[in-house]
Design a protein around this motif. Structure first.
Motif, PDB file in Angstrom:
ATOM      1  N   ASP A   1       0.853  -1.182   0.000  1.00  0.00           N
ATOM      2  CA  ASP A   1       0.000   0.000   0.000  1.00  0.00           C
ATOM      3  C   ASP A   1       0.893   1.238   0.000  1.00  0.00           C
ATOM      4  OD1 ASP A   1       0.129   1.375   2.758  1.00  0.00           O
ATOM      5  OD2 ASP A   1      -0.046  -0.737   3.251  1.00  0.00           O
TER       6      ASP A   1
ATOM      7  N   ARG B   1       1.514   3.791   1.739  1.00  0.00           N
ATOM      8  CA  ARG B   1       2.314   4.224   2.892  1.00  0.00           C
ATOM      9  C   ARG B   1       3.487   3.280   3.128  1.00  0.00           C
ATOM     10  NH1 ARG B   1       0.890   7.047   7.578  1.00  0.00           N
ATOM     11  NH2 ARG B   1      -0.875   8.434   7.310  1.00  0.00           N
TER      12      ARG B   1
ATOM     13  N   ARG C   1       6.761   3.483   1.118  1.00  0.00           N
ATOM     14  CA  ARG C   1       7.777   4.523   1.338  1.00  0.00           C
ATOM     15  C   ARG C   1       9.073   3.972   1.926  1.00  0.00           C
ATOM     16  NH1 ARG C   1       4.896   9.230   4.551  1.00  0.00           N
ATOM     17  NH2 ARG C   1       3.060   9.434   3.286  1.00  0.00           N
TER      18      ARG C   1
ATOM     19  N   TYR D   1       4.842   8.316  -6.691  1.00  0.00           N
ATOM     20  CA  TYR D   1       6.007   9.084  -6.237  1.00  0.00           C
ATOM     21  C   TYR D   1       6.618   9.745  -7.465  1.00  0.00           C
ATOM     22  CZ  TYR D   1       4.901   6.998  -1.908  1.00  0.00           C
ATOM     23  OH  TYR D   1       4.213   6.634  -0.781  1.00  0.00           O
TER      24      TYR D   1
ATOM     25  N   ASN E   1       4.250  14.677  -2.464  1.00  0.00           N
ATOM     26  CA  ASN E   1       3.844  14.739  -1.055  1.00  0.00           C
ATOM     27  C   ASN E   1       2.324  14.718  -0.903  1.00  0.00           C
ATOM     28  OD1 ASN E   1       4.101  17.258  -2.374  1.00  0.00           O
ATOM     29  ND2 ASN E   1       3.838  18.335  -0.458  1.00  0.00           N
TER      30      ASN E   1
ATOM     31  N   TRP F   1       0.152  10.664  -2.666  1.00  0.00           N
ATOM     32  CA  TRP F   1      -0.061   9.408  -1.929  1.00  0.00           C
ATOM     33  C   TRP F   1      -1.413   9.409  -1.219  1.00  0.00           C
ATOM     34  CZ3 TRP F   1      -0.877   8.885   3.260  1.00  0.00           C
ATOM     35  CH2 TRP F   1      -0.582   9.987   4.059  1.00  0.00           C
ATOM     36  N   LEU F   2      -1.810  10.588  -0.720  1.00  0.00           N
ATOM     37  CA  LEU F   2      -3.074  10.672   0.009  1.00  0.00           C
ATOM     38  C   LEU F   2      -4.261  10.530  -0.964  1.00  0.00           C
ATOM     39  CD1 LEU F   2      -4.090  11.033   2.851  1.00  0.00           C
ATOM     40  CD2 LEU F   2      -4.179  13.495   2.470  1.00  0.00           C
TER      41      LEU F   2
ATOM     42  N   GLN G   1      -4.547   6.891  -1.715  1.00  0.00           N
ATOM     43  CA  GLN G   1      -5.140   6.154  -0.584  1.00  0.00           C
ATOM     44  C   GLN G   1      -6.656   6.382  -0.530  1.00  0.00           C
ATOM     45  OE1 GLN G   1      -3.132   6.183   3.323  1.00  0.00           O
ATOM     46  NE2 GLN G   1      -5.045   7.063   4.086  1.00  0.00           N
TER      47      GLN G   1
END
Ligand SMILES: Cc1cc2nc3c(=O)[nH]c(=O)nc-3n(C[C@H](O)[C@H](O)[C@H](O)COP(=O)(O)OP(=O)(O)OC[C@H]3O[C@@H](n4cnc5c(N)ncnc54)[C@H](O)[C@@H]3O)c2cc1C
Length: 521
Positions: free
Chosen positions: A116, A118, A121, A149, A191, A194-195, A198
């Motif tokens: 996933d 997170r 990373r 990313y 930055n 990723w959110l 998700q």
């Protein structure tokens, strides 16, 4: 009443909502107090003249409020468990295919070999700091795919493939700033991406879809020229009405699986070259014609293209205020790419500079049949890795001026590339025809953009994954594989996209085609 106006402002005025409102009211011929709302429709930077201007197209409302933008998520329905579609790959193509399937009430089952967004990373840090490449979790593999990313540039020329506005609205619905609906060259930044990714997963799950990580698809289940499902990790069989193959440009095992299982696949031209990094203030001074960038202006970019020996050479995936990252997907190879944060505030500017290569380039790999281009690509990446002695992700590099002059660099300038650079003659890495064209083109770029050809810039090898070396042939109208019924090659890895937005559009189109084929519309 609504009036559309064009206004041209200084960067400082454009950043000031009151100044925009006043200019828009004036352009609409309205007194300021009659204006109820101003909504920006398009915004672009015009740096052609000596002083940089911002051009805004805006809708001015008088006597009424601006209408709310409808959320694209509203169209999604609850998933019907009897309508099963396996999507291999949780990149932009896979996730946007899943969202579109939910519009048709089908159940997307998304399988990704990686972690996933997170958990991923930690593996990126291992590549950056220790040169350790996990073959299932890296800058290309894992939730969100290669798009997570990244710089998160959302500019595309794929206007005929579907509604770019719908893709952007879905990104906004999941947390991207609504500036992306307005800017002529929108970007999100690593930055924030990723959110967004998700939240897309959370939407898929909330509507009854499934998302599984660490689910490496190793085989297709094919019976009488129809795909019935997939095999995960060599043992677990999963069945579905259709299978979407959205595995990206780096899944060489999937390309080999196609050959092994008799699924038609073919080599196609792709882009190969280097990444070039300059100090960002230097690019700003060239593009904005000033020694210090106006604080209201973003880090500037460039786009360069020319012909060299009959083939196009072009800058690609420019990351202003960005960093160069190691995008290798296996130990023993070296691939670079670029990314940036939403503020684009690193002191460096990098871009891929690539040549389109075709079968004349990979002729000596013909024995690999449909995977000739892929094997040629891999050989260049291995040569880049082997050119540096310490078996890490340290990348071979030359100062730009030394590269053009064919000299090994005595020293290298500062770089954003965390695993560090090593001075290497890049002629030992790049195929000679590619190297010759790049050097010729860089000389030409130096003439086109004064200040570009400088010893402060560095050339880093190799930029080899800007596009897929294969195409998995499919029907133009039904999107179904030409040979295996129920199989839907999709996105960049199958040769039908070249970036986040075009991959998302392709995912949506494939999902709609599956709904039509199964009578779910
Ligand atoms: C560092 C970097 C920066 C980039 N910057 C930009 C940018 O700013 N703007 C832009 O438009 N494009 C950018 N790109 C390109 C963009 O990311 C891709 O074009 C896009 O992600 C392609 O989408 P996709 O869904 O087709 O494939 P991918 O995003 O590659 O996703 C494929 C997914 O499939 C999974 N997978 C592969 N094999 C298997 C298997 N056997 N089983 C299960 N899962 C599997 C992978 O883990 C991956 O998650 C960038 C790429 C990189 C690497």
């Amino acid at each position: 009443m609504q009036t559309r106006v064009d206004i041209v402002l200084s960067p400082a005025q454009a950043a000031d909502a009151a100044a925009v409102r006043m200019a828009a009211a004036q352009a609409a011929g309205l007194p300021l107090d009659a204006v109820t709302a101003v909504r920006q429709h398009r915004r672009s930077i015009d740096a052609r003249g000596r002083s940089v201007r911002v051009r805004i197209v805006a809708d001015v409302y008088a006597g009424e409020q601006e209408p709310a933008r409808p959320s694209a998520v509203q169209r999604l329905r609850s998933a019907n468990p009897a309508r099963r579609v396996i999507i291999v790959g949780a990149g932009p193509a896979g996730y946007f295919a899943a969202l579109r399937l939910l519009e048709h009430g089908a159940t997307p089952i998304v399988l990704d070999r990686g972690k996933d967004v997170r958990a991923r990373r930690r593996d990126l840090r291992a590549i950056q700091q220790f040169g350790i490449v996990d073959e299932h979790s890296n800058y290309c593999f894992g939730e969100g795919g290669a798009g997570t990313y990244s710089d998160g540039k959302l500019y595309t020329r794929s206007h005929k493939r579907g509604s770019i506005e719908n893709v952007l609205q879905l990104l906004v619905d999941h947390g991207a700033t609504d500036d992306i609906l307005v800017d002529s060259h929108p970007h999100i930044g690593s930055n924030k991406l990723w959110l967004v990714v998700q939240r897309i997963r959370e939407t898929i799950l909330a509507h009854g879809g499934e998302v599984r990580f660490d689910a490496w698809v190793t085989d297709l289940l094919i019976h009488h020229d129809r795909v019935r499902g997939v095999v995960v990790h060599g043992t677990e069989e999963l069945l579905a009405d259709a299978v979407v193959l959205a595995t990206g440009h780096s899944a060489r095992d999937v390309m080999r699986m196609c050959v092994r299982q008799g699924v038609a696949i073919e080599s196609k031209p792709f882009a190969l070259g280097v990444r070039i990094e300059h100090p960002q203030p230097l690019i700003d001074s060239i593009q904005y014609h000033t020694s210090v960038r106006d604080p209201h202006l973003p880090a500037s970019s460039y786009k360069l293209v020319c012909q060299a020996n009959g083939k196009g050479v072009f800058s690609f995936c420019m990351c202003p205020g960005g960093i160069i990252v190691p995008a290798s997907t296996s130990p023993g190879e070296l691939v670079v790419n670029g990314m940036s944060m939403s503020r684009r505030d690193s002191p460096y500017a990098n871009s891929g500079t690539v040549v389109t290569v075709d079968e004349s380039d990979w002729a000596s790999y013909a024995k690999h049949g449909p995977l000739a281009a892929m094997e040629y690509q891999g050989a260049v990446e291995v040569a880049a890795f082997n050119s540096v002695a310490d078996a890490s992700q340290r990348a071979p590099a030359q100062r730009l001026t030394d590269y053009v002059a064919g000299r090994v660099s005595a020293s290298l300038p500062g770089t954003s590339y965390i695993p560090k650079l090593a001075s290497v003659d890049l002629r030992s890495v790049l195929p000679a025809p590619v190297d010759r064209r790049l050097r010729q083109a860089i000389g030409e770029f130096g003439r086109m953009m004064r200040g570009y050809l400088t010893e402060e810039a560095v050339v880093v090898a190799t930029e080899s994954r800007t596009s897929s070396p294969v195409r998995i042939p499919r029907d133009r109208d039904t999107y179904e594989h030409l040979g295996i019924a129920g199989l839907y090659p999709c996105g960049e890895g199958a040769g039908y996209a070249g970036g986040i937005v075009s991959a998302a559009l392709d995912g949506q189109n494939v999902a709609s085609a599956i709904a039509v084929a199964n009578g779910w519309t």
